[in-house]
Write a protein that holds these residues in place. Structure first.
Motif, PDB file in Angstrom:
ATOM      1  N   ASN A   1      75.469  35.913  36.419  1.00 24.76           N
ATOM      2  CA  ASN A   1      76.752  35.214  36.519  1.00 24.76           C
ATOM      3  C   ASN A   1      77.316  35.216  37.940  1.00 24.76           C
ATOM      4  N   SER A   2      76.485  35.544  38.916  1.00 23.62           N
ATOM      5  CA  SER A   2      76.929  35.638  40.295  1.00 23.62           C
ATOM      6  C   SER A   2      77.470  34.319  40.818  1.00 23.62           C
ATOM      7  N   ALA A   3      78.534  34.418  41.631  1.00 21.47           N
ATOM      8  CA  ALA A   3      79.086  33.240  42.303  1.00 21.47           C
ATOM      9  C   ALA A   3      78.629  33.157  43.756  1.00 21.47           C
ATOM     10  N   LEU A   4      77.626  33.949  44.131  1.00 16.59           N
ATOM     11  CA  LEU A   4      77.071  33.853  45.468  1.00 16.59           C
ATOM     12  C   LEU A   4      76.278  32.572  45.652  1.00 16.59           C
ATOM     13  N   SER A   5      75.932  31.922  44.540  1.00 13.68           N
ATOM     14  CA  SER A   5      75.109  30.714  44.577  1.00 13.68           C
ATOM     15  C   SER A   5      75.357  29.909  43.319  1.00 13.68           C
ATOM     16  N   PRO A   6      74.829  28.688  43.226  1.00 14.75           N
ATOM     17  CA  PRO A   6      74.929  27.938  41.967  1.00 14.75           C
ATOM     18  C   PRO A   6      74.237  28.701  40.836  1.00 14.75           C
ATOM     19  N   PRO A   7      74.614  28.453  39.582  1.00 17.19           N
ATOM     20  CA  PRO A   7      74.024  29.167  38.445  1.00 17.19           C
ATOM     21  C   PRO A   7      72.500  29.053  38.420  1.00 17.19           C
ATOM     22  N   GLY A   8      71.832  30.186  38.209  1.00 15.22           N
ATOM     23  CA  GLY A   8      70.385  30.193  38.127  1.00 15.22           C
ATOM     24  C   GLY A   8      69.672  30.282  39.459  1.00 15.22           C
ATOM     25  N   TRP A   9      70.409  30.281  40.558  1.00 19.54           N
ATOM     26  CA  TRP A   9      69.818  30.317  41.890  1.00 19.54           C
ATOM     27  C   TRP A   9      69.798  31.750  42.424  1.00 19.54           C
ATOM     28  N   LEU A  10      69.090  31.927  43.548  1.00 20.45           N
ATOM     29  CA  LEU A  10      69.149  33.163  44.314  1.00 20.45           C
ATOM     30  C   LEU A  10      70.274  33.034  45.330  1.00 20.45           C
ATOM     31  N   GLY A  11      71.109  34.054  45.439  1.00 23.49           N
ATOM     32  CA  GLY A  11      72.197  34.034  46.397  1.00 23.49           C
ATOM     33  C   GLY A  11      71.989  35.109  47.452  1.00 23.49           C
ATOM     34  N   VAL A  12      72.137  34.745  48.710  1.00 19.57           N
ATOM     35  CA  VAL A  12      71.928  35.686  49.814  1.00 19.57           C
ATOM     36  C   VAL A  12      73.151  35.663  50.727  1.00 19.57           C
ATOM     37  N   VAL A  13      73.702  36.836  50.992  1.00 22.84           N
ATOM     38  CA  VAL A  13      74.782  36.959  51.974  1.00 22.84           C
ATOM     39  C   VAL A  13      74.448  38.138  52.883  1.00 22.84           C
ATOM     40  N   VAL A  14      74.475  37.883  54.187  1.00 21.36           N
ATOM     41  CA  VAL A  14      74.269  38.932  55.181  1.00 21.36           C
ATOM     42  C   VAL A  14      75.559  39.078  55.978  1.00 21.36           C
ATOM     43  N   LEU A  15      76.101  40.292  56.010  1.00 16.39           N
ATOM     44  CA  LEU A  15      77.332  40.567  56.745  1.00 16.39           C
ATOM     45  C   LEU A  15      77.192  41.881  57.503  1.00 16.39           C
ATOM     46  N   GLY A  16      77.464  41.830  58.797  1.00 18.87           N
ATOM     47  CA  GLY A  16      77.423  43.043  59.593  1.00 18.87           C
ATOM     48  C   GLY A  16      76.081  43.741  59.589  1.00 18.87           C
ATOM     49  N   GLY A  17      74.994  42.961  59.519  1.00 18.48           N
ATOM     50  CA  GLY A  17      73.664  43.555  59.569  1.00 18.48           C
ATOM     51  C   GLY A  17      73.179  44.156  58.274  1.00 18.48           C
ATOM     52  N   SER A  18      73.839  43.862  57.161  1.00 23.89           N
ATOM     53  CA  SER A  18      73.418  44.317  55.840  1.00 23.89           C
ATOM     54  C   SER A  18      73.358  43.124  54.891  1.00 23.89           C
ATOM     55  N   ALA A  19      72.369  43.136  53.993  1.00 22.23           N
ATOM     56  CA  ALA A  19      72.144  41.989  53.109  1.00 22.23           C
ATOM     57  C   ALA A  19      72.410  42.340  51.655  1.00 22.23           C
ATOM     58  N   LEU A  20      72.953  41.360  50.944  1.00 16.70           N
ATOM     59  CA  LEU A  20      73.152  41.445  49.504  1.00 16.70           C
ATOM     60  C   LEU A  20      72.534  40.203  48.886  1.00 16.70           C
ATOM     61  N   VAL A  21      71.625  40.407  47.933  1.00 13.68           N
ATOM     62  CA  VAL A  21      70.918  39.297  47.297  1.00 13.68           C
ATOM     63  C   VAL A  21      71.114  39.380  45.793  1.00 13.68           C
ATOM     64  N   THR A  22      71.497  38.271  45.167  1.00 13.99           N
ATOM     65  CA  THR A  22      71.605  38.223  43.706  1.00 13.99           C
ATOM     66  C   THR A  22      70.504  37.343  43.142  1.00 13.99           C
ATOM     67  N   ALA A  23      69.949  37.779  42.012  1.00 10.30           N
ATOM     68  CA  ALA A  23      68.892  37.040  41.325  1.00 10.30           C
ATOM     69  C   ALA A  23      69.310  36.836  39.870  1.00 10.30           C
ATOM     70  N   PRO A  24      68.912  35.714  39.266  1.00  9.77           N
ATOM     71  CA  PRO A  24      69.353  35.432  37.892  1.00  9.77           C
ATOM     72  C   PRO A  24      68.609  36.220  36.827  1.00  9.77           C
ATOM     73  N   SER A  25      67.491  36.886  37.169  1.00  7.28           N
ATOM     74  CA  SER A  25      66.703  37.605  36.172  1.00  7.28           C
ATOM     75  C   SER A  25      65.941  38.751  36.838  1.00  7.28           C
ATOM     76  N   GLU A  26      65.437  39.682  36.007  1.00  3.71           N
ATOM     77  CA  GLU A  26      64.630  40.784  36.515  1.00  3.71           C
ATOM     78  C   GLU A  26      63.364  40.264  37.195  1.00  3.71           C
ATOM     79  N   GLN A  27      62.756  39.227  36.614  1.00  5.57           N
ATOM     80  CA  GLN A  27      61.541  38.655  37.191  1.00  5.57           C
ATOM     81  C   GLN A  27      61.810  38.089  38.583  1.00  5.57           C
ATOM     82  N   ALA A  28      62.902  37.363  38.704  1.00  8.20           N
ATOM     83  CA  ALA A  28      63.245  36.794  40.009  1.00  8.20           C
ATOM     84  C   ALA A  28      63.569  37.882  41.012  1.00  8.20           C
ATOM     85  N   ALA A  29      64.268  38.933  40.576  1.00  8.75           N
ATOM     86  CA  ALA A  29      64.609  40.033  41.470  1.00  8.75           C
ATOM     87  C   ALA A  29      63.356  40.727  41.985  1.00  8.75           C
TER      88      ALA A  29
END
Length: 244
Positions: free
Chosen positions: A38-66
């Motif tokens: 249900n992440s809002a980092l990206s459109p539904p079902g997508w991978l979302g990537v945000v890098v801030l201050g030299g650190s990354a946070l990535v959201t995936a819609p499923s365990e397989q995608a992660a």
């Protein structure tokens, strides 16, 4: 606002948008991948990537995608995870459809904001759904309209007119974490005259009075220059990837 405070507030915004309690950015230089359907980092079902201050946070819609993301980014730095290098690496482990970004993420504060005067221009405040704003979007074309997102604003629109025609406008959409996501659009043929800085300045000033954190997302160099002129600091990047 000190750099650490600005960065902390920006990170808090994106951590909350994962919709996964307890999620945080990785330590400096690291990459944190979380399953967040249900992440809002990206459109539904997508991978979302945000890098801030030299650190990354990535959201995936499923365990397989992660798991696929973990394999893809294993040899990448945090900064590279927010770049096209990550897309190349992802294509080696899973099908990839559309890609949005990478785009720079920039923020400012009351202390760092550098307002720009509208001297010599007709600057006015318009309701968010005003026909003049819609007309500006139409002449700008679909790609620019979508990138700017002026149609999504919840604030008033701050517009420059030439005669009866709106030739540039800006506003913002209220986001979680008391963030104001800026939208700025200038008509083709009117660009390169500083109109984005004038309208953007008015929108930022409005957001700061409301106690909001102004966020400027920019892909094209001209938009990034306008943000910098207003006192925004680029703290990282955002990228969204559609699994094929």
């Amino acid at each position: 606002m000190p750099m650490d405070s600005l960065l902390s507030r920006a990170r808090g915004l994106w951590e909350g948008m994962t919709e996964v309690p307890g999620t945080s950015f990785a330590p400096t230089g690291g990459v944190n991948v979380v399953v967040a359907p249900n992440s809002a980092l990206s459109p539904p079902g997508w991978l979302g990537v945000v890098v801030l201050g030299g650190s990354a946070l990535v959201t995936a819609p499923s365990e397989q995608a992660a798991a696929a993301v973990h394999r893809a980014v294993a040899g990448l730095s945090a900064e590279a995870v927010g770049s096209t290098a990550a897309v190349t690496a992802l294509r080696e482990v899973l099908p990839v459809g559309r890609v949005l970004g990478p785009a720079a993420l920039a923020y400012t504060s009351r202390e760092e904001f550098r307002p720009v005067s509208a001297e010599g221009l007709t600057l006015e405040e318009l309701p968010a759904g005003h026909h003049g704003l819609r007309a500006l979007e139409q002449v700008s074309g679909e790609p620019d309209m979508r990138e700017a997102g002026l149609f999504t604003i919840t604030s008033p629109g701050f517009a420059v007119r030439e005669g009866d025609t709106v030739v540039a406008a800006a506003g913002y959409r209220s986001w979680p974490g008391r963030t104001a996501h800026l939208s700025v659009l200038t008509a083709p043929g009117r660009r390169g005259r500083g109109l984005a800085k004038v309208t953007g300045s008015a929108a930022v000033a409005h957001a700061l009075v409301a106690g909001l954190l102004p966020q400027w997302r920019a892909q094209v160099p001209a938009s990034r220059r306008a943000a910098g002129a207003l006192g925004f600091r680029e703290l990282g990047t955002q990228l969204s990837v559609e699994p094929g």
